[in-house]
Motif scaffolding. Structure first.
Motif, short mmCIF file in Angstrom:
data_model
loop_
_atom_site.label_atom_id
_atom_site.label_comp_id
_atom_site.label_asym_id
_atom_site.label_seq_id
_atom_site.Cartn_x
_atom_site.Cartn_y
_atom_site.Cartn_z
N ASN A 153 0.85 -1.19 0.00
CA ASN A 153 0.00 0.00 0.00
C ASN A 153 0.89 1.25 0.00
N ILE A 154 0.39 2.31 -0.58
CA ILE A 154 1.05 3.62 -0.53
C ILE A 154 -0.01 4.68 -0.29
N ASN A 155 0.40 5.84 0.15
CA ASN A 155 -0.57 6.92 0.35
C ASN A 155 -0.44 7.97 -0.76
N LYS A 156 -1.30 9.00 -0.68
CA LYS A 156 -1.33 10.03 -1.73
C LYS A 156 -0.02 10.81 -1.80
N LYS A 157 0.58 11.05 -0.63
CA LYS A 157 1.82 11.82 -0.63
C LYS A 157 2.92 11.06 -1.36
N PHE A 158 2.96 9.73 -1.23
CA PHE A 158 3.95 8.93 -1.96
C PHE A 158 3.74 9.08 -3.46
N GLU A 159 2.47 9.01 -3.90
CA GLU A 159 2.16 9.19 -5.32
C GLU A 159 2.62 10.56 -5.82
N GLU A 160 2.42 11.56 -4.96
CA GLU A 160 2.78 12.93 -5.34
C GLU A 160 4.30 13.09 -5.43
N ILE A 161 5.04 12.52 -4.47
CA ILE A 161 6.50 12.67 -4.46
C ILE A 161 7.12 12.02 -5.69
N PHE A 162 6.69 10.78 -6.00
CA PHE A 162 7.35 10.01 -7.07
C PHE A 162 6.57 10.01 -8.38
N ASN A 163 5.47 10.77 -8.40
CA ASN A 163 4.67 10.88 -9.63
C ASN A 163 4.26 9.49 -10.14
N LEU A 164 3.73 8.68 -9.22
CA LEU A 164 3.32 7.32 -9.54
C LEU A 164 1.87 7.10 -9.13
N SER A 165 1.26 6.08 -9.74
CA SER A 165 -0.11 5.72 -9.40
C SER A 165 -0.12 4.41 -8.62
N LYS A 166 -0.89 4.38 -7.57
CA LYS A 166 -0.99 3.18 -6.72
C LYS A 166 -1.38 1.95 -7.53
N ASN A 167 -2.29 2.11 -8.46
CA ASN A 167 -2.77 0.97 -9.25
C ASN A 167 -1.67 0.34 -10.10
N ASN A 168 -0.68 1.14 -10.48
CA ASN A 168 0.36 0.64 -11.38
C ASN A 168 1.56 0.01 -10.66
N ILE A 169 1.67 0.23 -9.35
CA ILE A 169 2.88 -0.24 -8.67
C ILE A 169 2.62 -1.23 -7.54
N THR A 170 1.37 -1.48 -7.20
CA THR A 170 1.07 -2.45 -6.14
C THR A 170 1.62 -3.83 -6.53
N ASP A 171 2.21 -4.51 -5.56
CA ASP A 171 2.83 -5.84 -5.70
C ASP A 171 4.17 -5.80 -6.42
N LYS A 172 4.67 -4.61 -6.72
CA LYS A 172 5.99 -4.52 -7.35
C LYS A 172 7.04 -4.24 -6.27
N ASN A 173 8.26 -4.68 -6.55
CA ASN A 173 9.36 -4.45 -5.62
C ASN A 173 9.65 -2.95 -5.55
N ILE A 174 9.87 -2.44 -4.32
CA ILE A 174 10.07 -1.01 -4.13
C ILE A 174 11.26 -0.49 -4.91
N PHE A 175 12.31 -1.32 -5.08
CA PHE A 175 13.51 -0.86 -5.79
C PHE A 175 13.31 -0.88 -7.30
#
Length: 538
Positions: A153-175
């Motif tokens: 899970n990630i929050n809105k601030k994470f999406e804002e910092i890295f310009n990413l969407s939660k739907n596209n990165i869930t279950d992916k390795n953080i690195f």
């Protein structure tokens, strides 16, 4: 309690922020343990918002101000503000408060102790609604990882910092999701250590859309029975602060160059302890070295010209009392050589305490001595006759206008005209004629009081204003002028006697209505009498 809620509760227990929930009536429904650690107050001591205000703001004046700020923030949807509060131990701490509206009229406070970095993890009680609001609206970007460092899970601030969407990165390795600007093996090593209840915090650079972002990264482990230990990563985006710090450094360097080049003196005054710092330009401006002046406000004030001190104190006090937006004053300072130098001072209060009283004031000193002296000389030349050093016709006319509102009645006017000046100029030259004019000016000036005014209003014509002088006194002055003229004839080696025709007139208090016209009429009558005497002498 289901595993999802347990997971959320565990996460709450490990967040490093204080949490408070209140209702519309001001009752405190919930406070976490972090609040007690941060403030020292117990739940028994603080049951309502009013209890909190009394404890945190013992000063009634500042307490009222804090309430007013909070109400203003709620009404204007301002979600965070920093306050200075008093702890149970009597110490001061600075807290950043973030407000969020919950359902049923409840308010959630997220509180961060910005006095120092809280190293131990904060535990939150298991309230689902608080966690969801905190996770969603946190000031930090948050990522929750499983044992393989895959994103749960990630929050809105994470999406804002890295310009990413939660739907596209869930279950992916953080690195695989975020890109480090440089290889940082310490982070991966820290990932392993935190499973042993350790935590890791450092500043890390990331590449986001081909740009560098700076983040303070905090990683720690979260216990969870169903999914074993999870990893919690918090990202505090400090890119803007870094850029501002860089920009501030550049501005400071440019300012220092400008200050040095423009010879501007800078002072920084701690109002409470009366300590004041002067820069090198300030001391050199009045001929001193840094080591020769003590850094106290008394050092500066003792250098202020006695005639300027009252005005300086008045202007400073008005600014400290917030009556003026800035402190502005022009006064004289005593130089090391003993002379006086004109200084322009501009200052402003930059910091106040919890009671709203000034504690710091900063300003500049600018050397305006040449400017002041030039202005004074120009004013003198514009109002004085260059030959005789008396006032000129321009100044005399302005003085007549000022007498319009005067209460210095009776007022007498004497008009004098130097006899035979044309013959003197024709027969002996203008240099001799100028000498006659100077001697006449001296004779008239020596006959008057300091409050009287004499002007050269024409080539060979003089005019005198005698405030609070009746007709008899005017006649005495008239006679004194003639006597001083005769004295000049005795001591001066002149080819022909110095002589002057005089006429005087007086206007009394009863003629004060339409005083300007009456003063002009008084002038003309004195002028007429002068010509009558001149004709009689011929």
């Amino acid at each position: 309690m289901d595993s999802s809620l347990k997971l959320k509760n565990n996460l709450i227990n490990n967040l490093s922020i204080g949490i408070v929930v209140t209702n519309q009536q001001g009752d405190i429904l919930f406070t976490n343990k972090a609040i007690k650690e941060m403030t020292g107050y117990t739940e028994a001591e603080v049951k309502t918002m009013e209890d909190w205000y009394k404890k945190a703001y013992p000063n009634p004046k500042y307490r009222k101000k804090a309430k007013r700020f909070f109400q203003y923030d709620l009404e204007n949807n301002i979600q965070d503000r920093t306050y200075k509060i008093t702890t149970a131990a009597g110490n001061y701490k600075y807290f950043n408060f973030r407000y969020s509206e919950l359902e049923a009229g409840k308010t959630l406070f997220e509180i961060i102790d910005i006095s120092y970095r809280i190293e131990q993890k904060q535990k939150l009680e298991n309230q689902k609604i608080i966690f969801e609001n905190l996770f969603t609206n946190s000031l930090e970007g948050i990522a929750l990882l499983d044992q393989d460092y895959k994103i749960l899970n990630i929050n809105k601030k994470f999406e804002e910092i890295f310009n990413l969407s939660k739907n596209n990165i869930t279950d992916k390795n953080i690195f695989d999701v975020v890109t480090l600007f440089e290889k940082n093996k310490n982070i991966k090593k820290a990932m392993k250590k935190i499973r042993d209840k350790d935590n890791w915090e450092d500043q890390v650079r990331f590449k986001v859309d081909n740009q560098i972002k700076y983040c303070n990264v905090h990683i720690f482990s979260v216990e969870n029975e169903e999914l074993e230990n999870l990893t919690y990563v918090a990202f505090d985006d400090i890119t803007e602060n870094k850029e501002k710090a860089k920009e501030l450094k550049e501005v400071k360097e440019r300012l220092e160059l400008a200050v040095a080049g423009a010879n501007i003196g800078i002072w920084d005054w701690n109002v409470e302890n009366k300590y004041i710092h002067f820069n090198e330009n300030w001391t050199e401006m009045i001929g001193y070295q840094d080591s020769e002046l003590n850094n106290t406000v008394h050092t500066w004030f003792n250098l202020v010209h006695p005639e300027d001190k009252a005005r300086v104190l008045k202007d400073i006090k008005e600014h400290l009392d917030a009556k003026n937006e800035k402190y502005f004053n022009e006064h004289r300072l005593k130089t090391k050589a003993g002379s006086w130098k004109w200084i322009r001072v501009i200052g402003k209060v930059t910091e106040v305490n919890e009671n709203g009283n000034p504690v710091r004031m900063v300003g500049v000193h600018i050397d305006i001595d040449k400017e002041k002296r030039a202005k004074k000389e120009n004013e003198y030349l514009s109002n004085h006759d260059e030959l005789t050093d008396l006032y000129n016709r321009r100044y005399f006319n302005e003085e007549i206008k000022r007498l319009d509102d005067s209460r210095q009645y009776p007022i007498s006017i004497i008009i004098g005209d130097l006899n035979k000046l044309k013959n003197i100029n024709d027969n002996y030259g203008h240099i001799m004629g100028d000498r006659y004019l100077k001697l006449t000016a001296e004779a008239i000036k020596e006959s008057l009081r300091t409050e009287d005014l004499v002007a050269r209003v024409g080539g060979d014509e003089f005019a005198v204003i005698l405030p609070e002088t009746d007709s008899d006194a005017a006649e005495a002055v008239n006679q004194r002028i003639l006597e001083n003229i005769e004295k000049k004839n005795i001591v001066a080696d002149l080819p022909e006697p110095l002589s002057i025709a005089l006429g005087y007139e007086t206007i009394d208090f009863n003629n004060q209505q339409n005083s300007y016209q009456n003063i002009i009429e008084c002038y003309h009558k004195a002028d007429k009498k002068m010509y009558e005497q001149k004709f009689a002498q011929r």
